[in-house]
Design a protein around this motif. Sequence first.
Motif, PDB file in Angstrom:
ATOM      1  N   LYS A 195     -58.520   6.663 -79.928  1.00 18.40           N
ATOM      2  CA  LYS A 195     -59.678   6.100 -80.641  1.00 18.40           C
ATOM      3  C   LYS A 195     -59.225   5.176 -81.761  1.00 18.40           C
ATOM      4  O   LYS A 195     -59.739   4.059 -81.916  1.00 18.40           O
ATOM      5  N   LEU A 196     -58.263   5.628 -82.556  1.00 16.18           N
ATOM      6  CA  LEU A 196     -57.816   4.844 -83.703  1.00 16.18           C
ATOM      7  C   LEU A 196     -57.180   3.539 -83.256  1.00 16.18           C
ATOM      8  O   LEU A 196     -57.400   2.484 -83.869  1.00 16.18           O
ATOM      9  N   LEU A 197     -56.399   3.590 -82.180  1.00 18.07           N
ATOM     10  CA  LEU A 197     -55.764   2.375 -81.669  1.00 18.07           C
ATOM     11  C   LEU A 197     -56.806   1.382 -81.168  1.00 18.07           C
ATOM     12  O   LEU A 197     -56.711   0.178 -81.446  1.00 18.07           O
ATOM     13  N   ALA A 198     -57.799   1.871 -80.456  1.00 19.99           N
ATOM     14  CA  ALA A 198     -58.862   0.987 -79.952  1.00 19.99           C
ATOM     15  C   ALA A 198     -59.653   0.380 -81.106  1.00 19.99           C
ATOM     16  O   ALA A 198     -59.964  -0.818 -81.107  1.00 19.99           O
ATOM     17  N   GLU A 199     -59.984   1.186 -82.105  1.00 18.07           N
ATOM     18  CA  GLU A 199     -60.716   0.682 -83.268  1.00 18.07           C
ATOM     19  C   GLU A 199     -59.912  -0.366 -84.016  1.00 18.07           C
ATOM     20  O   GLU A 199     -60.448  -1.404 -84.429  1.00 18.07           O
ATOM     21  N   PHE A 200     -58.622  -0.088 -84.193  1.00 17.93           N
ATOM     22  CA  PHE A 200     -57.763  -1.046 -84.897  1.00 17.93           C
ATOM     23  C   PHE A 200     -57.731  -2.384 -84.163  1.00 17.93           C
ATOM     24  O   PHE A 200     -57.829  -3.445 -84.788  1.00 17.93           O
ATOM     25  N   THR A 201     -57.575  -2.343 -82.844  1.00 19.78           N
ATOM     26  CA  THR A 201     -57.480  -3.576 -82.070  1.00 19.78           C
ATOM     27  C   THR A 201     -58.759  -4.391 -82.196  1.00 19.78           C
ATOM     28  O   THR A 201     -58.721  -5.613 -82.399  1.00 19.78           O
ATOM     29  N   PHE A 202     -59.896  -3.726 -82.074  1.00 17.65           N
ATOM     30  CA  PHE A 202     -61.182  -4.419 -82.208  1.00 17.65           C
ATOM     31  C   PHE A 202     -61.294  -5.072 -83.580  1.00 17.65           C
ATOM     32  O   PHE A 202     -61.658  -6.251 -83.701  1.00 17.65           O
ATOM     33  N   ASP A 203     -60.972  -4.323 -84.634  1.00 20.07           N
ATOM     34  CA  ASP A 203     -61.095  -4.841 -85.996  1.00 20.07           C
ATOM     35  C   ASP A 203     -60.086  -5.948 -86.270  1.00 20.07           C
ATOM     36  O   ASP A 203     -60.415  -6.954 -86.913  1.00 20.07           O
ATOM     37  N   HIS A 204     -58.853  -5.760 -85.806  1.00 17.25           N
ATOM     38  CA  HIS A 204     -57.823  -6.787 -86.037  1.00 17.25           C
ATOM     39  C   HIS A 204     -58.239  -8.104 -85.421  1.00 17.25           C
ATOM     40  O   HIS A 204     -58.173  -9.155 -86.060  1.00 17.25           O
ATOM     41  N   HIS A 205     -58.652  -8.080 -84.172  1.00 17.49           N
ATOM     42  CA  HIS A 205     -59.016  -9.318 -83.488  1.00 17.49           C
ATOM     43  C   HIS A 205     -60.225  -9.974 -84.154  1.00 17.49           C
ATOM     44  O   HIS A 205     -60.279 -11.208 -84.276  1.00 17.49           O
ATOM     45  N   SER A 206     -61.177  -9.155 -84.597  1.00 14.64           N
ATOM     46  CA  SER A 206     -62.355  -9.702 -85.263  1.00 14.64           C
ATOM     47  C   SER A 206     -61.989 -10.375 -86.578  1.00 14.64           C
ATOM     48  O   SER A 206     -62.545 -11.420 -86.930  1.00 14.64           O
ATOM     49  N   ARG A 207     -61.031  -9.780 -87.308  1.00 13.61           N
ATOM     50  CA  ARG A 207     -60.631 -10.334 -88.603  1.00 13.61           C
ATOM     51  C   ARG A 207     -59.643 -11.485 -88.488  1.00 13.61           C
ATOM     52  O   ARG A 207     -59.425 -12.206 -89.463  1.00 13.61           O
TER      53      ARG A 207
ATOM     54  N   THR B   1     -70.072 -19.298 -77.557  1.00 14.17           N
ATOM     55  CA  THR B   1     -70.927 -19.561 -76.401  1.00 14.17           C
ATOM     56  C   THR B   1     -71.920 -18.417 -76.173  1.00 14.17           C
ATOM     57  O   THR B   1     -73.098 -18.656 -75.875  1.00 14.17           O
ATOM     58  N   PHE B   2     -71.457 -17.170 -76.310  1.00 15.35           N
ATOM     59  CA  PHE B   2     -72.328 -16.027 -76.077  1.00 15.35           C
ATOM     60  C   PHE B   2     -73.502 -16.041 -77.045  1.00 15.35           C
ATOM     61  O   PHE B   2     -74.654 -15.827 -76.657  1.00 15.35           O
ATOM     62  N   SER B   3     -73.221 -16.300 -78.331  1.00 10.18           N
ATOM     63  CA  SER B   3     -74.286 -16.256 -79.336  1.00 10.18           C
ATOM     64  C   SER B   3     -75.270 -17.401 -79.169  1.00 10.18           C
ATOM     65  O   SER B   3     -76.473 -17.246 -79.438  1.00 10.18           O
ATOM     66  N   ARG B   4     -74.796 -18.558 -78.692  1.00  9.46           N
ATOM     67  CA  ARG B   4     -75.707 -19.673 -78.485  1.00  9.46           C
ATOM     68  C   ARG B   4     -76.607 -19.467 -77.273  1.00  9.46           C
ATOM     69  O   ARG B   4     -77.726 -19.965 -77.208  1.00  9.46           O
ATOM     70  N   ILE B   5     -76.115 -18.714 -76.300  1.00 11.38           N
ATOM     71  CA  ILE B   5     -76.918 -18.438 -75.110  1.00 11.38           C
ATOM     72  C   ILE B   5     -77.874 -17.267 -75.343  1.00 11.38           C
ATOM     73  O   ILE B   5     -79.056 -17.334 -74.996  1.00 11.38           O
ATOM     74  N   PHE B   6     -77.345 -16.190 -75.958  1.00  8.71           N
ATOM     75  CA  PHE B   6     -78.110 -14.947 -76.037  1.00  8.71           C
ATOM     76  C   PHE B   6     -78.526 -14.565 -77.460  1.00  8.71           C
ATOM     77  O   PHE B   6     -79.154 -13.523 -77.648  1.00  8.71           O
ATOM     78  N   GLY B   7     -78.184 -15.372 -78.446  1.00  4.54           N
ATOM     79  CA  GLY B   7     -78.476 -15.012 -79.824  1.00  4.54           C
ATOM     80  C   GLY B   7     -77.304 -14.269 -80.450  1.00  4.54           C
ATOM     81  O   GLY B   7     -76.371 -13.839 -79.767  1.00  4.54           O
ATOM     82  N   ASP B   8     -77.362 -14.089 -81.768  1.00  2.00           N
ATOM     83  CA  ASP B   8     -76.207 -13.541 -82.483  1.00  2.00           C
ATOM     84  C   ASP B   8     -76.407 -12.113 -82.965  1.00  2.00           C
ATOM     85  O   ASP B   8     -75.712 -11.651 -83.877  1.00  2.00           O
ATOM     86  N   ALA B   9     -77.309 -11.372 -82.325  1.00  2.00           N
ATOM     87  CA  ALA B   9     -77.585 -10.002 -82.770  1.00  2.00           C
ATOM     88  C   ALA B   9     -76.358  -9.096 -82.676  1.00  2.00           C
ATOM     89  O   ALA B   9     -76.215  -8.160 -83.467  1.00  2.00           O
ATOM     90  N   LEU B  10     -75.475  -9.360 -81.730  1.00  2.00           N
ATOM     91  CA  LEU B  10     -74.293  -8.519 -81.572  1.00  2.00           C
ATOM     92  C   LEU B  10     -73.190  -8.863 -82.556  1.00  2.00           C
ATOM     93  O   LEU B  10     -72.173  -8.162 -82.608  1.00  2.00           O
ATOM     94  N   PHE B  11     -73.377  -9.905 -83.347  1.00  2.86           N
ATOM     95  CA  PHE B  11     -72.288 -10.371 -84.203  1.00  2.86           C
ATOM     96  C   PHE B  11     -72.559 -10.196 -85.688  1.00  2.86           C
ATOM     97  O   PHE B  11     -71.764 -10.625 -86.521  1.00  2.86           O
ATOM     98  N   ASP B  12     -73.684  -9.529 -86.040  1.00  2.00           N
ATOM     99  CA  ASP B  12     -73.824  -9.111 -87.429  1.00  2.00           C
ATOM    100  C   ASP B  12     -73.131  -7.763 -87.580  1.00  2.00           C
ATOM    101  O   ASP B  12     -72.562  -7.219 -86.625  1.00  2.00           O
ATOM    102  N   ASP B  13     -73.126  -7.199 -88.797  1.00  3.47           N
ATOM    103  CA  ASP B  13     -72.374  -5.969 -89.048  1.00  3.47           C
ATOM    104  C   ASP B  13     -72.828  -4.822 -88.148  1.00  3.47           C
ATOM    105  O   ASP B  13     -72.005  -4.086 -87.589  1.00  3.47           O
ATOM    106  N   LYS B  14     -74.132  -4.683 -87.993  1.00  2.00           N
ATOM    107  CA  LYS B  14     -74.661  -3.603 -87.155  1.00  2.00           C
ATOM    108  C   LYS B  14     -74.257  -3.784 -85.704  1.00  2.00           C
ATOM    109  O   LYS B  14     -73.834  -2.832 -85.032  1.00  2.00           O
TER     110      LYS B  14
END
Length: 223
Positions: free
Chosen positions: A97-109, A184-197
Amino acid sequence: MDDKPANGRSGGWKQDPAGVRKNILAVAMMEFAANGLSGARIDEIAAKTNTSKRMIYYYFGDKEGLYGRVLEEAYRQVRAGEQELELDHLPPVEALKLLAEFTFDHHSRHPDFIRIVMIENIHHGAYLEQSDLIRLLNAGAIQKLEAICRRGRDAGLFRDDVTPLELHWHISALSFFNVSNRATFSRIFGDALFDDKGQQSLKQHMVEMVVGLALKSDRRSRR
């Protein structure tokens, strides 16, 4: 060729070669991520550093040499972050879990890391293939997952047929797409998945999918 810093700043940069190289690599990573190997210019990189064009050539040889070192530094940073997690001391499910979380956060940052990897894929991995360091760094990433999987299997938690390489692929793929296709994803489908929540939800579900893939079916129902 003049060795005066292109930006006109002077000071102790000549007495700090490690700091000079670090500064060059940081600026060059942004330039290569923004413009690619062909579009980046040494003049532009030098103008934004604390050193000179001459010193860039002195330390890195040429633009391709600098790009290769930037690629190595990008992978070194993510693998160094994984090392700091100290996963060997954690139970296998918690470690995964920690490794997966780290990877997601690292790539996002670090979107420049994603862009550099995308650029290297355009070059069919040609520069990555020349680097023994990158192979060594990424072998370590698989070794960490091998240790987690081994502990998970020994504890009767993890399936025998899920490989460390496959888990690494799934973690990387989901974390990578979150950044690489955001525009591209946010322009097609909106940016709801890319705010903090939205990002927290995506990360949570990615971790659940990866852990669910690793666990034996009878163990999934007990979570």
